[in-house]
Design a protein around this motif. Structure first.
Motif, short mmCIF file in Angstrom:
data_model
loop_
_atom_site.label_atom_id
_atom_site.label_comp_id
_atom_site.label_asym_id
_atom_site.label_seq_id
_atom_site.Cartn_x
_atom_site.Cartn_y
_atom_site.Cartn_z
N GLN A 265 0.93 -1.22 0.07
CA GLN A 265 0.10 0.12 -0.16
C GLN A 265 0.86 1.35 -0.25
O GLN A 265 0.51 2.28 -0.70
N ALA A 266 1.98 1.26 0.66
CA ALA A 266 2.89 2.53 0.98
C ALA A 266 3.38 2.72 -0.56
O ALA A 266 3.69 3.84 -0.92
N THR A 267 4.19 1.77 -1.46
CA THR A 267 4.81 1.83 -2.49
C THR A 267 3.90 2.10 -3.55
O THR A 267 4.30 2.96 -4.62
N GLN A 268 2.72 1.41 -3.91
CA GLN A 268 1.91 1.57 -4.99
C GLN A 268 1.37 2.72 -5.16
O GLN A 268 1.54 3.33 -6.56
N GLY A 269 0.96 3.72 -4.25
CA GLY A 269 0.77 5.11 -4.41
C GLY A 269 1.88 5.95 -4.64
O GLY A 269 1.97 6.78 -5.76
N ALA A 270 3.05 5.94 -4.07
CA ALA A 270 4.18 6.88 -4.16
C ALA A 270 4.81 6.65 -5.63
O ALA A 270 5.39 7.46 -6.13
N ALA A 271 4.87 5.61 -6.05
CA ALA A 271 5.82 5.13 -7.46
C ALA A 271 4.91 5.53 -8.33
O ALA A 271 5.55 5.81 -9.61
N ASP A 272 3.66 5.55 -8.51
CA ASP A 272 2.76 5.58 -9.63
C ASP A 272 1.74 6.74 -9.71
O ASP A 272 0.88 7.09 -10.49
N GLY A 273 1.88 7.60 -8.98
CA GLY A 273 1.13 9.10 -8.68
C GLY A 273 0.03 8.70 -8.11
O GLY A 273 -0.50 7.71 -7.21
N THR A 274 -0.97 9.83 -8.14
CA THR A 274 -2.29 9.42 -7.68
C THR A 274 -3.20 8.46 -8.16
O THR A 274 -3.10 8.42 -9.52
N ALA A 275 -3.87 7.80 -7.59
CA ALA A 275 -4.87 6.72 -8.05
C ALA A 275 -6.01 7.26 -8.60
O ALA A 275 -6.45 8.22 -8.19
N ALA A 276 -6.47 6.45 -9.75
CA ALA A 276 -7.69 6.80 -10.41
C ALA A 276 -8.79 5.98 -9.61
O ALA A 276 -8.73 4.97 -9.99
N ARG A 277 -9.97 6.75 -9.19
CA ARG A 277 -11.04 5.77 -8.58
C ARG A 277 -12.08 5.49 -9.50
O ARG A 277 -12.34 6.55 -10.27
N VAL A 278 -12.25 4.22 -9.86
CA VAL A 278 -13.25 3.89 -10.89
C VAL A 278 -14.36 2.92 -10.08
O VAL A 278 -13.75 2.19 -8.96
N PHE A 279 -15.51 2.61 -10.68
CA PHE A 279 -16.36 1.80 -10.25
C PHE A 279 -16.73 0.51 -11.23
O PHE A 279 -16.72 0.80 -12.46
N MET A 280 -17.06 -0.61 -10.46
CA MET A 280 -17.46 -1.61 -11.53
C MET A 280 -18.90 -2.19 -11.01
O MET A 280 -18.80 -2.47 -9.81
N ARG A 281 -19.69 -2.49 -11.72
CA ARG A 281 -20.97 -3.19 -11.29
C ARG A 281 -21.18 -4.32 -11.59
O ARG A 281 -20.92 -4.85 -13.13
N PHE A 282 -21.21 -5.18 -10.82
CA PHE A 282 -21.46 -6.74 -10.79
C PHE A 282 -22.80 -7.23 -10.36
O PHE A 282 -23.63 -6.85 -9.44
N GLU A 283 -23.54 -8.25 -11.43
CA GLU A 283 -24.91 -8.69 -11.04
C GLU A 283 -24.52 -9.76 -10.40
O GLU A 283 -25.78 -10.42 -10.08
N GLN A 284 -23.30 -10.25 -9.98
CA GLN A 284 -23.24 -11.47 -9.28
C GLN A 284 -22.58 -11.16 -7.79
O GLN A 284 -22.13 -10.16 -7.59
N ASP A 390 -20.33 6.83 -20.82
CA ASP A 390 -20.37 8.33 -21.09
C ASP A 390 -18.90 8.70 -20.56
O ASP A 390 -18.74 8.55 -19.26
N PRO A 391 -17.83 8.91 -21.19
CA PRO A 391 -16.62 9.40 -20.90
C PRO A 391 -16.62 10.75 -19.97
O PRO A 391 -15.49 10.97 -19.35
N GLN A 392 -17.63 11.46 -19.83
CA GLN A 392 -17.65 12.61 -18.88
C GLN A 392 -18.14 12.26 -17.60
O GLN A 392 -18.30 13.09 -16.83
N ARG A 393 -18.67 11.24 -17.49
CA ARG A 393 -19.31 10.88 -16.11
C ARG A 393 -18.24 10.79 -15.06
O ARG A 393 -17.33 9.99 -15.47
N THR A 394 -18.37 11.36 -14.08
CA THR A 394 -17.64 11.15 -12.88
C THR A 394 -18.25 10.56 -11.40
O THR A 394 -19.53 11.26 -11.38
N PRO A 395 -17.93 9.70 -11.05
CA PRO A 395 -16.66 8.59 -11.36
C PRO A 395 -17.13 7.84 -12.38
O PRO A 395 -18.06 7.40 -12.83
N VAL A 396 -16.04 7.70 -13.15
CA VAL A 396 -15.98 6.45 -14.39
C VAL A 396 -16.53 5.11 -13.72
O VAL A 396 -15.96 4.64 -12.83
N GLU A 397 -17.66 4.54 -14.75
CA GLU A 397 -17.99 3.37 -14.24
C GLU A 397 -17.60 2.35 -15.56
O GLU A 397 -18.14 2.49 -16.42
N LEU A 398 -16.58 1.31 -15.13
CA LEU A 398 -16.30 0.38 -16.54
C LEU A 398 -17.31 -0.65 -16.44
O LEU A 398 -17.64 -1.08 -15.38
N PRO A 399 -17.64 -1.03 -17.53
CA PRO A 399 -18.64 -2.00 -17.70
C PRO A 399 -18.16 -3.43 -17.47
O PRO A 399 -16.82 -3.74 -17.41
#
Length: 521
Positions: A265-284, A390-399
């Motif tokens: 957790q400490a290294t992944q954010g510091a080495a790659d910059g700020t994380a992008a928060r996305v959402f995924m919707r599951f029916e299962q 919709d690429p303009q939607r915030t936050p991004v929701e990936l199919p």
């Protein structure tokens, strides 16, 4: 002689003068008198307990008495003249006695020599008369070289005052203390890094909690990480400076950092910059997917699962599972970073739109059969149904697409459900009735039609036998010709009668010949 002073009185006057001079000298050499407040007088004795600094005596305990509210013990201490600076406000005092704690054993020498009051100097300031004694020795005295820093953590974990700081598994400092933040949302941990290790603390330094044994079962299998023996007992904190951090600068005294729960957790954010928060919707069901599970793209870990939530739609009654993911798209390589341009968010969203149009989807997969842990996979599915994005939607929701195994399970469940709706009992009863009807029909054919057919065939056989006997070699043809023709005529009449009857009454093959037919005598 009588008027002159006697020499006898000169002796006591001289003694008084000498005593006064000694008293004045002693008073001038005596340092300030201070009062130290302690919660208990354990191991303290008036007139015997010494005050020491670096094992050099600088004063003595003169008296002990209770405070007016009887909640503390007041120790009157007389300092030496050479220890006047220890009366400065901010000076720390504590009782040195044998102690056993998570960080080790201290003060064993006092078991023989007796307890004493230790002092730690303060920066030059105004003098004070009253001090509050410490209940435990400070882990770092003010004369120790190094730097203090503040770490912000979600929880304290197994840390305690005195827990070691580790730099590449070398003990480089200690935890001084901790306290809740003003809003209670996090824990502020005060740490001290000894010199010369403090020079390695820069703006790119990351910190994480390092217990003695870090063992975990996850979607990526079994992992075991160990630190020092001291951290095994009281926990610990490790820090390191990432080489990929851009132009790290030495951290100033009192700088603040984030304390992560582990190295990943400490290294992944510091080495790659700020994380992008996305959402995924599951029916299962997301059973087996835990917080911190990896997000994988063709073997490259792009991020971690940050949160799992439930989305209920009252209008339709539909319940979906929502997974929040922290992704680091820059891990996809140099060409992907070039395609993003100079960090332009619009370019990144348009590129993501094209990827989704080409079949980029999220899928829940099994990471470890042993532990049952799952992870989220990003992959291309060219045959996946087109979705509106919709690429303009915030936050991004990936199919997403369903897991192949679970989709097969759903299909099998549908087949089983359809089989359950087939009326096998009714079909069985109908088949049983049909078989009973067929059995009855065959019985009637055997009992009614077959005797008639056998009688007709027997008569025809007799006629043929008679004709054969008549036409046999050696028979008197001339005399019996009339008889043979007569028998043959009868045979033909019988066959014609049978043929006519069957032609007029074909049902007799099934139902048999009736003895009396309507319209016949």
């Amino acid at each position: 002689m009588s008027g002159a002073p006697s020499a006898f009185w000169l002796v006591p006057v001289a003694a008084l003068l000498i005593s006064g001079a000694l008293l004045i000298r002693t008073g001038m050499q005596r340092g300030p008198r201070i009062t130290i407040s302690f919660t208990t007088a354990e191991s303290l004795e008036a007139g015997k307990t010494r005050v020491r600094y670096r094992d050099v005596e600088i004063g003595r305990l003169k008296d002990l008495h209770l405070s007016t509210d009887r909640t503390h013990v007041l120790a009157d201490v007389q300092l030496d003249d050479s220890a006047k600076q220890f009366a400065a406000c901010g000076t720390r005092y504590w009782v040195v006695r044998p102690r056993i704690g998570m960080t080790g054993i201290s003060g064993l020498s006092t078991a023989i020599s007796g307890a004493y009051i230790a002092a730690d100097t303060a920066p030059a300031s105004r003098a004070c008369k009253a001090f509050v004694g410490l209940e435990a020795p400070p882990f770092v005295t003010r004369d120790r070289k190094g730097k203090r820093f503040v770490l912000h953590a979600d929880s304290l974990g197994s840390l305690t005052a005195g827990s070691p700081l580790l730099f590449r598994r070398v003990q480089a400092g200690q935890v001084l203390g901790y306290a809740l933040s003003a809003d209670g949302a996090e824990v502020d941990v005060d740490v001290f890094v000894n010199a010369p290790y403090d020079q390695y603390v820069t703006s790119g330094t990351v910190w994480w909690q390092a217990s003695g044994i870090d063992m975990s079962f996850g979607s990526d299998g079994f992992r075991l990480d160990t630190q020092s023996v001291a951290s095994l007992l009281s926990g610990g904190i490790a820090f390191d400076t990432l080489k990929r951090a851009p132009a790290p600068r030495p951290a100033p005294e009192g700088a603040s950092f984030v304390l992560a729960t582990d190295r990943t957790q400490a290294t992944q954010g510091a080495a790659d910059g700020t994380a992008a928060r996305v959402f995924m919707r599951f029916e299962q069901s997301l059973r087996g997917l835990s917080i911190g599970a990896p997000v994988d793209f063709h073997g490259v870990e792009l991020g971690r699962v940050a949160a799992i939530d439930v989305d209920f739609d009252p209008a339709t009654g539909r319940i979906d599972m929502i997974a929040a993911l922290d992704l680091y798209p820059t891990r996809l390589g140099r060409r992907y970073r070039q395609a993003l341009g100079n960090g332009d968010s619009a370019a990144g969203r348009n590129l993501l739109h094209r990827l989704i149009a080409n079949g980029l989807r999220g899928q829940l997969r099994m990471g470890s059969v042993l532990t049952g842990q799952r992870y989220v996979a990003l992959d291309f599915f060219p045959r996946a149904p087109k979705v509106a994005f919709d690429p303009q939607r915030t936050p991004v929701e990936l199919p997403t697409v369903p897991n192949t195994l679970e989709e097969l399970q759903d299909q099998l469940a549908g087949i089983v459900d359809k089989l359950d709706r087939v009326p096998f009992d009714q079909i069985g009863r109908s088949l049983d009735t049909t078989l009973q009807t067929a059995a009855s029909l065959f019985q009637r054919v055997d009992t009614e039609l077959m005797p008639e057919a056998r009688a007709t065939l027997s008569a025809a056989q007799q006629s043929f036998d008679a004709a054969n006997a008549t036409l046999a070699h050696g028979s008197p043809l001339q005399s019996d010709l009339q008889g043979a023709l007569t028998e043959l005529r009868r045979t033909l009449v019988s066959l014609n009668s049978l043929a006519d009857y069957l032609q007029q009454h074909p049902e007799s093959i099934v139902w048999g010949k009736s003895l009396t037919r309507p319209g016949q005598q």
